[in-house]
Structure formats: structure tokens, C-alpha cells
Design a protein around this motif. Structure first.
Motif, PDB file in Angstrom:
ATOM      1  N   CYS A   1     -11.930  -4.085 -70.014  1.00 27.87           N
ATOM      2  CA  CYS A   1     -12.810  -4.185 -68.842  1.00 27.87           C
ATOM      3  C   CYS A   1     -13.847  -3.066 -68.828  1.00 27.87           C
ATOM      4  O   CYS A   1     -14.940  -3.244 -68.277  1.00 27.87           O
TER       5      CYS A   1
ATOM      6  N   ALA B   1     -15.107 -10.843 -66.844  1.00 26.44           N
ATOM      7  CA  ALA B   1     -13.686 -10.919 -66.520  1.00 26.44           C
ATOM      8  C   ALA B   1     -12.908 -11.108 -67.821  1.00 26.44           C
ATOM      9  O   ALA B   1     -13.384 -11.771 -68.752  1.00 26.44           O
TER      10      ALA B   1
ATOM     11  N   GLN C   1     -11.275  -7.243 -64.170  1.00 25.53           N
ATOM     12  CA  GLN C   1     -12.730  -7.100 -64.220  1.00 25.53           C
ATOM     13  C   GLN C   1     -13.074  -5.831 -63.446  1.00 25.53           C
ATOM     14  O   GLN C   1     -12.342  -5.415 -62.543  1.00 25.53           O
TER      15      GLN C   1
ATOM     16  N   CYS D   1     -12.454  -4.880 -59.519  1.00 28.50           N
ATOM     17  CA  CYS D   1     -11.596  -5.926 -58.964  1.00 28.50           C
ATOM     18  C   CYS D   1     -10.138  -5.551 -59.217  1.00 28.50           C
ATOM     19  O   CYS D   1      -9.837  -4.877 -60.203  1.00 28.50           O
TER      20      CYS D   1
ATOM     21  N   ARG E   1     -17.525 -12.954 -56.712  1.00 31.61           N
ATOM     22  CA  ARG E   1     -16.976 -12.581 -58.027  1.00 31.61           C
ATOM     23  C   ARG E   1     -16.409 -13.834 -58.701  1.00 31.61           C
ATOM     24  O   ARG E   1     -15.202 -13.973 -58.847  1.00 31.61           O
TER      25      ARG E   1
ATOM     26  N   HIS F   1     -14.015 -13.545 -62.003  1.00 32.80           N
ATOM     27  CA  HIS F   1     -12.679 -13.020 -61.707  1.00 32.80           C
ATOM     28  C   HIS F   1     -11.842 -14.063 -60.975  1.00 32.80           C
ATOM     29  O   HIS F   1     -10.663 -14.287 -61.302  1.00 32.80           O
TER      30      HIS F   1
END
Length: 524
Positions: free
Chosen positions: A422, A428, A440, A443, A480, A483
Motif C-alpha cells: 500500500c 487498493a 489502501q 483506509c 473510496r 477499497h
């Protein structure tokens, strides 16, 4: 963090985050003594479920030096009130205990609970009634590093008891790392674990199961405000995630559910392209087109008229074009999400095609799998072209190639490997395998608690890639989307594997059946 889509998923706080929860609860006016009382009550309920007739049972409770020991002392009071015969074995002098642990220790003693030094166990075990139940309150979530020799000997003693008592661990089996789920180097092998307020990431990983036994979350009245606002680096991808799958839309038509473009499946490897397309269709994509060198067209379709095809080059062509053809460019701009890599090959033509695709202005978000991952690993300039809307789905070997490290290093510390991936790309990342992880930047990490042998078949990853693309097309309005789509795809894919476990309990299923189980998995 602000309340995001993942707020509905069960939180998995790391040990230091759990400590922060406790501090925040105290700031709101919840006394630590109350949280410890609630923890003991939750443990007592679980123990009562495991052993409904507690009266007369001999119970040994091992009391460590921290709050875990306080939970054990408080639980002993509940057991005595239920008619059991508890003995608490403490690892430090009683006068050295502090704060809420000291409070519950004193209360338990005042109620008649006997306390003995832990040396009484290992020095003269035959002088004590053999336990029916043993409660492990030695080391809590704050434990890290390696066990000291005295703790290791005590854990070995517990695991070697014969006849074996019912063993319940409080919060985390002593010796188990609450973050990694690994013994350090040994841990109590519990029949059940009751963990407080929320599960910890390590407890949910498949390799922790021989130590945790059945893992239960014991509520301790942690305020909802703390759970919602407190830090939490991990979220559980269990059946709760299926509730977050995109809803069907009223008055919809095929384009409502997205057009997916699959690019893979050169001659000799066409099954991978087919399975990715099949996975996208079974996840609910409205339209799926598979593009491939012209010689592989019929092999990718495999008799499925629902899979539209876009053969590249003249009849019999076996290579990817070095530039994006006009007909493919038009199709790219009609699609919401792409899959590239399954059965693509790793030759120079594949590399040139992938490079051209990544330079294409306005390309849709893409799921990179299989051969595309290996091409990315070999060319840093390709990795640099990835964006936050993309998804990478490496297995451990592909992750090792991306990180330029041995495959064994990935498996030895999967969380560190995911973190490094990441950090390297804005996309992601799905690190596949038992206990799949999804991450990600900025997150929380999604953690699948499952080890489903029915997923360990050739083509399973291709199905996951198609599934992820179909979901990516549906959640584009999310802040997002990559993700979210990756997390939902992992949960759905695992659920389909569990469905196959009912009909193929000893494996023998194939990846096509996994794709075909996806619609049923959505209803679990």
C-alpha cells in the motif's frame, strides 16, 4: 476517521487502539472498575454457556500482573457465587497490584475467594484438586515480543495438564500476539476465548484458531461514541459485509449494472479470461466483454453467449497489439471497470500492450491480476501509472515479486507485506490467501477470518478479479470505490466458497462452480 462506508463492519482494534478506547471511555465518565466488572460478567456468561452446571466445579484462575489478571479475579467472585470452587493463582505479590485490578482483587478476597501464589501450581500440583475448568488470565492484549522463561514454563504446564480441563482464555490466549495471531513462541491452547468489547485482528486469523478455540466477543458496555470515533486500523470482512453489497435499482436496465471489459486469455490460457468474465456476470454485471488475441476468442467464450467478445488482430493472431486499436478504445470508454491479466501472458507483446493501456487517457478503473501483476512488478514505470481507483489482487508469490522479496517473507508477516504494498501504490491491494487482507492508503485494513479450502483451486483468483470489477462498477459514487469493491468482493468470494463447502466438503469443486455460487452467496 470520519464515518465511512466501513463503519458498519465489525471493528478489530489493535492492542494500542483498545487502550485508547479504554481511555476515551474513562474520559466520558465510565470508570475502569465498571468496564472490568462488565468484562468478568461477559466471561461468566460465556463460561456458563460452555459449562451450564458450574456448582461444585473446581476452577483454577491464573492471574497475571495486568488488567487481564483483574478480569480473572473478578470472574472468580462470579464463580464462587454460582457455587463453583475457584482458586486464583497470582503471578506477583498481592500488594503489588494496582488500580482497578487491586480493587477487584480485594473485593474477591472479601467475598471469600482463595488466592495462592502461582508457584503452588508447579511445585505441588498434586496437593490441589485437579481442575474441571482453567481460566487463563495471565497475559492480555498488551503482550508483545517473546515470552519470558517463567511464563513459557507456566503455559507449557497449562497445555500439558492431564486430564485436560476446559480452558477459557480472557481477551487473548496468553503468549499469542493479538495483532499477528502468532504464538511467541508458544501460547495457551484454549477451548474458547472471550475477547472484550471487540475482537482483535490476530484472533480472527485462521492460524490463531488452534490457540483461541471458539472466539466470542464479550460486550462490556463500551460506549458507541468510543467505538465509532476511536481509532481502529482493521475491520472484519464477515457476513456483515454482505449487507453492504450494492442494492438493486428500481426501473433499471443492463447498463445500470455496469459494462465490464476483461482483457486476458491468450491461446493456451483462455480459461482464465473466461472465468474472470463469468465471475463478473455472476456478480451482477449488466454486460461483459472479453478482449483477447483473435486466436483465443472461442476458447474464452466457451459456449457462453452472454460473454461478448472483442478479438484483437486478424484471425489466428496470438499476440497482444502494441497500441490500443480503435475498436478497443471505443469499448474502453463504454465500460465502467476493467480486468486485465488473467491468462494474459508475460511476453514482450503483453508488456507493450499493458504499457499502452496505462497511458490511455480516461481509462476506467482497473483490476490487475495474475500476469498483469508480474508485468507491473518488472517495470516500475508501469506501477507509477496506477491510480487510487485501481485494485491489485496478488497472491503471496505475486506480492513477493512486487516487493522484490522472497515469497516466504510475505507469508511470515502478511500484515507488513500488505503495508509495504500500500505504501508502494495508491491502489487498493488484496493480499490473497488464508486470512485475506485488503488495504489502501488512509483506509482500515479489511480482514477475512476464513480459510476456505474450496477456494484453493486454479481459476479462483480469476473469479475474484471479475467479481471485484463488477462491484467496482457499482460503487463508483463512493468516496473510496476501490477499497469498498475489493473488501466486498473478498467477502462475497469467501461466502461462495463456503456454499461449495456444503456440497464439496472434501474439495473437488472447480472455479466455474465458484463463480456460479456467487448469486446464492449474495443472499446469505
Amino acid at each position: 476517521m470520519n464515518r465511512e462506508w466501513w463503519a458498519a463492519l465489525p471493528p478489530l482494534p489493535l492492542p494500542h487502539e483498545m487502550q485508547q478506547w479504554d481511555r476515551q471511555a474513562a474520559e466520558l465518565g465510565i470508570l475502569p472498575e465498571i468496564l472490568m466488572e462488565n468484562a468478568a460478567a461477559a466471561a461468566f456468561r460465556q463460561l456458563s454457556a460452555l459449562c451450564p452446571r458450574l456448582a461444585g466445579k473446581q476452577v483454577w484462575l491464573l492471574m497475571g500482573s495486568g488488567n487481564n489478571g483483574g478480569d480473572a479475579a473478578c470472574l472468580a467472585r462470579y464463580l464462587r457465587d454460582a457455587g463453583a470452587c475457584p482458586h486464583v493463582f497470582h503471578t506477583r505479590p498481592l500488594e503489588h497490584y494496582r488500580n482497578e485490578t487491586a480493587y477487584h482483587l480485594q473485593t474477591a478476597r472479601a467475598c471469600g475467594v482463595p488466592f495462592l501464589p502461582v508457584a503452588a501450581l508447579t511445585e505441588t500440583p498434586r496437593a490441589l484438586p485437579h481442575p474441571h475448568i482453567l481460566v487463563d488470565g495471565l497475559l492480555g492484549t498488551g503482550f508483545s515480543g517473546q515470552l519470558r522463561d517463567d511464563a513459557r514454563r507456566l503455559i507449557s504446564f497449562v497445555n500439558g495438564l492431564s486430564p485436560r480441563p476446559l480452558i477459557l482464555s480472557l481477551d487473548v490466549p496468553s503468549g499469542l500476539d493479538a495483532a499477528s495471531g502468532l504464538p511467541c513462541p508458544d501460547a495457551v491452547r484454549a477451548d474458547a476465548t472471550v475477547t472484550f468489547a471487540a475482537a482483535k485482528p490476530g484472533l480472527m486469523l485462521p492460524w490463531a484458531r488452534p490457540y483461541t478455540g471458539e472466539c466470542h466477543v464479550g460486550p462490556i458496555a463500551m460506549p458507541a461514541r468510543v467505538r465509532e470515533e476511536g481509532p481502529c486500523s482493521f475491520r472484519l470482512l464477515d457476513s456483515h459485509a454482505l449487507d453492504l453489497l450494492p442494492a438493486m435499482t428500481a426501473a433499471s436496465y443492463k447498463n445500470t449494472y455496469g459494462h465490464i471489459l476483461i482483457m486476458g486469455g491468450r491461446p493456451g490460457m483462455c480459461g482464465a479470461g473466461h472465468l474472470a468474465a463469468r465471475g463478473a456476470l455472476r456478480t451482477g454485471a449488466g454486460l461483459v466483454t472479453a478482449a483477447m488475441p483473435a486466436a483465443g476468442e472461442e476458447q474464452v467464450r466457451m459456449g457462453w453467449p452472454e460473454i461478448m467478445t472483442l478479438p484483437l488482430g486478424d484471425t489466428g493472431n496470438r499476440n497482444w497489439p502494441a497500441q490500443i486499436p480503435d475498436d478497443l478504445r471505443r469499448r474502453l470508454h463504454q465500460c465502467r471497470a476493467l480486468v486485465i491479466g488473467p491468462g494474459m501472458g508475460r511476453g514482450e507483446d503483453s508488456h507493450a500492450f499493458l504499457a499502452a493501456l496505462l497511458k490511455e487517457p480516461g481509462r476506467p478503473a482497473c483490476v490487475f491480476d495474475a500476469d498483469a501483476l508480474m508485468l507491473l512488478a518488472g517495470d516500475p514505470s508501469l506501477l507509477a501509472a496506477l491510480g487510487p481507483g485501481d485494485i491489485l489482487t496478488p497472491h503471496p508469490g505475486e506480492a513477493a515479486a512486487l516487493l522484490h522479496c522472497p515469497g516466504s517473507a510475505v507469508q511470515q508477516d502478511r500484515m507488513a507485506a500488505l503495508k509495504a504494498l500500500c505504501a508502494a501504490v495508491p491502489a487498493a491491494v488484496v493480499l490473497k490467501g488464508a486470512g485475506t487482507l485488503v488495504g489502501q492508503r488512509d483506509c482500515p485494513t479489511g480482514l477475512s477470518p476464513l480459510d476456505v479450502p474450496q477456494l484453493a483451486v486454479g481459476g479462483s483468483g480469476d473469479v475474484l478479479a471479475g467479481c471485484a470489477a463488477a462491484l467496482l462498477a457499482r460503487v463508483q459514487e463512493s468516496a473510496r470505490p476501490a477499497h469498498q469493491a475489493a473488501c466486498l468482493a473478498v467477502a462475497l468470494h469467501a461466502a461462495a466458497g463456503r456454499i461449495l463447502a456444503r456440497t464439496h466438503p472434501r474439495r473437488g469443486n472447480v472455479a466455474g462452480e465458484l463463480a456460479d455460487a456467487l448469486p446464492r452467496a449474495m443472499t446469505l
